[in-house]
Scaffold this active site. Sequence first.
Site, PDB file in Angstrom:
ATOM      1  CG  ASP A  55      -1.979  -1.061   1.183  1.00 31.65           C
ATOM      2  OD1 ASP A  55      -2.312  -1.518   0.074  1.00 31.65           O
ATOM      3  OD2 ASP A  55      -2.479  -1.444   2.267  1.00 31.65           O
ATOM      4  CE1 TYR A 110       4.305  -7.040   3.774  1.00 24.74           C
ATOM      5  CE2 TYR A 110       3.839  -9.375   4.041  1.00 24.74           C
ATOM      6  CZ  TYR A 110       3.768  -8.217   3.301  1.00 24.74           C
ATOM      7  OH  TYR A 110       3.165  -8.234   2.061  1.00 24.74           O
TER       8      TYR A 110
END
EC number: 5.4.99.12
Length: 270
Positions: A55, A110
């Site tokens: 994003d 992540y």
Amino acid sequence: MNLAFRFSYFGDRFFGSQMQPLLRTVEGEFIEACRRLQVFDDWREANFVTAGRTDRGVHARGQVCSFSTDRPERAVRALNQVLPADIWCTAWAGVPDGFHPRYSTASRTYRYYFFSPGNAAAMHEAAQEFLGRHDFSAFARVGDRSPERRILAARVFKDGPFTVFEVTGESFLWNMVRCMATALERVGRGEAGAGEIARLLTAPVEQRIPAAPPEGLILWDIDCGVSFAPLPIDEKSRRYLADRYRYHALMAEVSACLAPDDRWPDTSRI
């Protein structure tokens, strides 16, 4: 020849990674660099694809892309010289026909970097509730996809001024890691415990956990079964990297002195 590149970027100045008309995106800049080098003319014909989307505001240390080209030597030698300073390739590999960085990936890792201090030990204990296969409806925007995901590893640790949440999974839903980070931050502030995360993974969903701000999230690594050869980072990117690291370290120190509602400055214009 089919090539794969592992590359990094700072997401601050991109409107996400996926190509969008009239907006600056990671894919758009990468494809434009390949066109300028005449590595390929049409990204569709070259089968340009990345391992996943990030994003707006999200960073990457180990994103992967692949494409076919008749000029592999030029791509390997010159891409870092043409890419903008906030994108840089760190490694490359020749890959076989049929390789797809998204579908050939066994796991993704992540890291979420918290600007605010927290009880890392309590957060680490709570993060273990995520391990295994669970329904993550309370921790993601599910849409029409299956809410179940398998988490392979999770930990929370200190790294200089940051508290870091690292998580590895087979795949992730939209906003999933950022929602997990919000839950762990509440644990770190003493507002919840590991039992609350366990409850949210099993109870009917009443309200989704809000996503933490994107600036703290980094796509850290992708395991796609490829042995990459390292590439030297272009000097302009090296300077940019050092500058951004200093900036984010400073923000971590500043945010530690602010009230909870003021912890996350707007970095979109910086």
